[in-house]
Design an enzyme around this catalytic site. Sequence first.
Site, PDB file in Angstrom:
ATOM      1  N   HIS A 132      60.045 -40.832  52.784  1.00  0.00           N
ATOM      2  CA  HIS A 132      59.171 -40.565  53.930  1.00  0.00           C
ATOM      3  C   HIS A 132      59.839 -41.117  55.180  1.00  0.00           C
ATOM      4  O   HIS A 132      60.279 -42.270  55.188  1.00  0.00           O
ATOM      5  CB  HIS A 132      57.815 -41.238  53.711  1.00  0.00           C
ATOM      6  CG  HIS A 132      56.912 -41.178  54.906  1.00  0.00           C
ATOM      7  ND1 HIS A 132      56.622 -39.998  55.556  1.00  0.00           N
ATOM      8  CD2 HIS A 132      56.234 -42.154  55.578  1.00  0.00           C
ATOM      9  CE1 HIS A 132      55.804 -40.249  56.571  1.00  0.00           C
ATOM     10  NE2 HIS A 132      55.566 -41.546  56.605  1.00  0.00           N
ATOM     11  N   HIS A 142      51.423 -36.237  61.498  1.00  0.00           N
ATOM     12  CA  HIS A 142      52.045 -37.454  60.995  1.00  0.00           C
ATOM     13  C   HIS A 142      53.561 -37.262  60.917  1.00  0.00           C
ATOM     14  O   HIS A 142      54.237 -37.466  61.921  1.00  0.00           O
ATOM     15  CB  HIS A 142      51.385 -37.811  59.647  1.00  0.00           C
ATOM     16  CG  HIS A 142      51.874 -39.064  59.014  1.00  0.00           C
ATOM     17  ND1 HIS A 142      51.330 -39.569  57.848  1.00  0.00           N
ATOM     18  CD2 HIS A 142      52.872 -39.909  59.351  1.00  0.00           C
ATOM     19  CE1 HIS A 142      51.955 -40.674  57.524  1.00  0.00           C
ATOM     20  NE2 HIS A 142      52.900 -40.903  58.418  1.00  0.00           N
ATOM     21  N   ASP A 148      69.414 -22.578  51.677  1.00  0.00           N
ATOM     22  CA  ASP A 148      70.144 -23.299  50.625  1.00  0.00           C
ATOM     23  C   ASP A 148      69.276 -24.370  49.961  1.00  0.00           C
ATOM     24  O   ASP A 148      69.497 -24.723  48.803  1.00  0.00           O
ATOM     25  CB  ASP A 148      71.378 -24.000  51.214  1.00  0.00           C
ATOM     26  CG  ASP A 148      72.532 -23.034  51.474  1.00  0.00           C
ATOM     27  OD1 ASP A 148      72.569 -21.964  50.850  1.00  0.00           O
ATOM     28  OD2 ASP A 148      73.392 -23.377  52.311  1.00  0.00           O
ATOM     29  N   HIS A 152      59.844 -40.778  59.807  1.00  0.00           N
ATOM     30  CA  HIS A 152      59.276 -40.191  61.023  1.00  0.00           C
ATOM     31  C   HIS A 152      60.446 -39.642  61.835  1.00  0.00           C
ATOM     32  O   HIS A 152      60.530 -39.864  63.044  1.00  0.00           O
ATOM     33  CB  HIS A 152      58.493 -41.232  61.820  1.00  0.00           C
ATOM     34  CG  HIS A 152      57.213 -41.662  61.164  1.00  0.00           C
ATOM     35  ND1 HIS A 152      56.254 -42.397  61.811  1.00  0.00           N
ATOM     36  CD2 HIS A 152      56.727 -41.449  59.915  1.00  0.00           C
ATOM     37  CE1 HIS A 152      55.236 -42.636  60.973  1.00  0.00           C
ATOM     38  NE2 HIS A 152      55.507 -42.072  59.817  1.00  0.00           N
TER      39      HIS A 152
HETATM   40 ZN   LIG Z   1      54.431 -42.363  58.097  1.00  0.00          ZN
END
Ligand SMILES: [Zn+2]
Length: 233
Positions: A95, A169, A120, A97
């Site tokens: 994860h 987010h 791809d 940003h």
């Molecule tokens: Zn986050």
Amino acid sequence: MLLSHLREQVLEANLELVRRGVVVFTFGNVSGISREDGLVAIKPSGVPYEELTAEQIVVTDLDGRLIDTNLRPSSDLPTHLELYKAFPNIGGVAHTHSEFGTAWAQAKRPIPCLGTTHADYFHGPVPVTPDMSADEIAGAYEKATGEVIVRTFRDLDPDAIPAVLVAGHAPFCWGRDAADAVHNAVILEYIARMATHTMAVNADAKPLARALHDKHFYRKHGPGAYYGQPGSG
Ligand SMILES: [Zn+2]
């Protein structure tokens, strides 16, 4: 040290996020799972990357119970756990940003497949989750984030599209293991940046034709794959 190999892998994958420029400060987290043991290793919460060691990588079971650690896991752990439970073939989650991926998540626009680089890696547009409800946000927010991702993939194959944009987010990406999840997170940022530039040059740019999209995806994935060296993945 319990699961030392997995912890080393997860440490290295977290550091790779920094080297590739897709995280700032302590934003971002990578985990990996040992399916055999039913245990997940994840970055601890709030520890600066430059101080991170393998011993500090937190191990938990699939219910988030801490094993052999006195550090708190990344607060996004419940999101990672939902993905491991729902997507049985994945071995790592990343994860970030990252700038352009997050811009598309904030714009709540799926990233269309505009070229072969995207094709791809992702067999279709990178989807955006629906907005979460006030109740989901007020309750077990990180678990609900995982649930909204899983719902988004109800009719999609997470092995063929290893990323999602959580609306408002940022991206979550996954892969065979922690390193592969980070690889996909870096590629996601790259295709998000190129999609932004493409749409700036031509706001009417059309997605890649299906035949070319399929050609590029299937030469790297599935039984007919022939790209790269045998066994190199
Ligand atoms: Zn986050």
